[in-house]
Design an enzyme around this catalytic site. Sequence first.
Site, PDB file in Angstrom:
ATOM      1  N   HIS A  71      -6.300 -40.665 -34.450  1.00 58.49           N
ATOM      2  CA  HIS A  71      -7.657 -40.294 -34.876  1.00 58.49           C
ATOM      3  C   HIS A  71      -8.568 -41.459 -34.468  1.00 58.49           C
ATOM      4  O   HIS A  71      -8.131 -42.609 -34.481  1.00 58.49           O
ATOM      5  CB  HIS A  71      -7.783 -40.189 -36.388  1.00 58.49           C
ATOM      6  CG  HIS A  71      -6.901 -39.182 -37.053  1.00 58.49           C
ATOM      7  ND1 HIS A  71      -5.605 -39.434 -37.385  1.00 58.49           N
ATOM      8  CD2 HIS A  71      -7.166 -37.924 -37.501  1.00 58.49           C
ATOM      9  CE1 HIS A  71      -5.092 -38.378 -37.985  1.00 58.49           C
ATOM     10  NE2 HIS A  71      -6.012 -37.437 -38.069  1.00 58.49           N
ATOM     11  N   ASP A 102      -8.351 -44.299 -36.872  1.00 56.60           N
ATOM     12  CA  ASP A 102      -7.106 -45.077 -36.948  1.00 56.60           C
ATOM     13  C   ASP A 102      -7.224 -46.347 -36.124  1.00 56.60           C
ATOM     14  O   ASP A 102      -6.632 -47.369 -36.455  1.00 56.60           O
ATOM     15  CB  ASP A 102      -5.901 -44.318 -36.342  1.00 56.60           C
ATOM     16  CG  ASP A 102      -5.682 -42.958 -36.952  1.00 56.60           C
ATOM     17  OD1 ASP A 102      -6.077 -42.755 -38.108  1.00 56.60           O
ATOM     18  OD2 ASP A 102      -5.101 -42.093 -36.251  1.00 56.60           O
TER      19      ASP A 102
HETATM   20  C1  XLS Z   1      -3.013 -33.702 -42.076  1.00 60.50           C
HETATM   21  C2  XLS Z   1      -2.923 -33.398 -40.672  1.00 60.50           C
HETATM   22  C3  XLS Z   1      -3.534 -34.435 -39.725  1.00 60.50           C
HETATM   23  C4  XLS Z   1      -3.702 -33.876 -38.346  1.00 60.50           C
HETATM   24  C5  XLS Z   1      -4.619 -34.660 -37.482  1.00 60.50           C
HETATM   25  O1  XLS Z   1      -2.344 -33.106 -42.910  1.00 60.50           O
HETATM   26  O2  XLS Z   1      -1.581 -33.179 -40.359  1.00 60.50           O
HETATM   27  O3  XLS Z   1      -2.774 -35.594 -39.715  1.00 60.50           O
HETATM   28  O4  XLS Z   1      -2.479 -33.745 -37.683  1.00 60.50           O
HETATM   29  O5  XLS Z   1      -5.855 -34.812 -38.066  1.00 60.50           O
END
Ligand code: XLS
Length: 444
Positions: free
Chosen positions: A99, A102
């Site tokens: 993300h 991140d």
């Molecule tokens: C959350 C989601 C997230 C997505 C990406 O539950 O899995 O991590 O994969 O935003």
Amino acid sequence: MAYFPNVSKITYSGKQLKSDLSFNHYNPKEVVAGKTMEEHLRFSVAYWHTFTEAGTDPFGAGSKVRPWDRFSGMDLAKARVEAAFEFFEKLGNPYFCFHDRDIAPEGDTLRETNKNLDVIVAMIKDYMKTSKVKLLWNTANMFTNPRFMHGAASSCNADVFAYAAAQVKKALEIGKELGAENYVFWGGREGYETLLNTDMKLEQENMSRFFHMAVDYAKEIGFDAQFLIEPKPKEPTKHQYDFDAATAIAFLKTYDLDKDFKLNLEANHATLAGHTFEHEIRVARTHGMLGSLDANQGDPLLGWDTDEFPTDLYSTTLAMYEVLKNDGLGRGGLNFDAKTRRTSFTPEDLFYAHIAGMDSFALGLKVANRLIEDRVFDDFIEERYSSYKEGIGADIVSGRADFKSLENYILDKKEITNQSGRLEQLKNTLNHYIVQEAYQGALA
Ligand code: XLS
Ligand code: CA
Ligand code: CA
């Protein structure tokens, strides 16, 4: 600088019953059904769980020991990039995902935030020049900051819609810069808590407007990643709009987006929706919408998104069965959207956990391939539906039959004979295949 001094390059050892810092089933160059395991599985490390997740829970502070945590701000962001590329080099995963939030901290304005991103993206790009690792997908985090309390594209507040649009614009530019193969939209807070304050129609229409703008902008800048929607039924909102694969497909078709999007399916989201992982993959692949997979598992005793590393061989086998039947994942991959447990807090646990996930999917791949080669389910299913191959069944399938001809056919028939579905027998056969393959792996 070595962030993982106790770990050297992970290689395939086979032969070992007790798991250590080596692979027992994942042998990247081993060929299965005409492709190497590496090509089939396309493993990806999730930046958020591996390099930013601290092990907090609603009752406790972070527990994870991370050598980069002695830094803060942009220095921390840089240290994480160094640690990440050391980790990728040692694990040998071909892909990673992140993300925007991140990889770099937010500033006071979006302009400042974007400047932080530019610094880190340049650093990642530099590392990628000498590393083999590629970007499976990137995405925008539009759920952590309180500004997204009512959603992002589905927010009741137009300023938030604008902020989200600008954020995704930047994320698409980053995806292009780093050569992302896919771009993911997980609607973190795109849902609602109560209909008493919600205009559902407007919210969904706004989401579709947002997606069309994203498609247009990607085309404008020449970013040719596959767009993916990631369904999830709940958490953090009580009801998420992209509930499951079928709901997301209906949304995409309703708003004329199905040509531009496929699905990123996560095992834990499937079970939260009351489905199995393989169900979600089957739904997507029968619609030609299988894009990529988030490889993890939930806990059947807990009703929330635990994001555990996948070790359930039934789930990995049946997921890989669907993937093989889909003729592979295309540009997608198996992204470990998974975190070590709070009690598995050492840096080495990050390796043990990924090894467990990679071995479980590699074994699943081998079992699935043998099930297909031996036509274990195919023959059974073919026989089970054989009544549609000739006679009245063939008329139904070809469209020749109508209610009148069907009535005419059945009206005076005295008896209908059914065949057993042989559920228990099939499950026992599946057990035998898994056990035999696991045993051979242990002896290899
Ligand atoms: C959350 C989601 C997230 C997505 C990406 O539950 O899995 O991590 O994969 O935003
Ligand atoms: Ca996910
Ligand atoms: Ca999840």
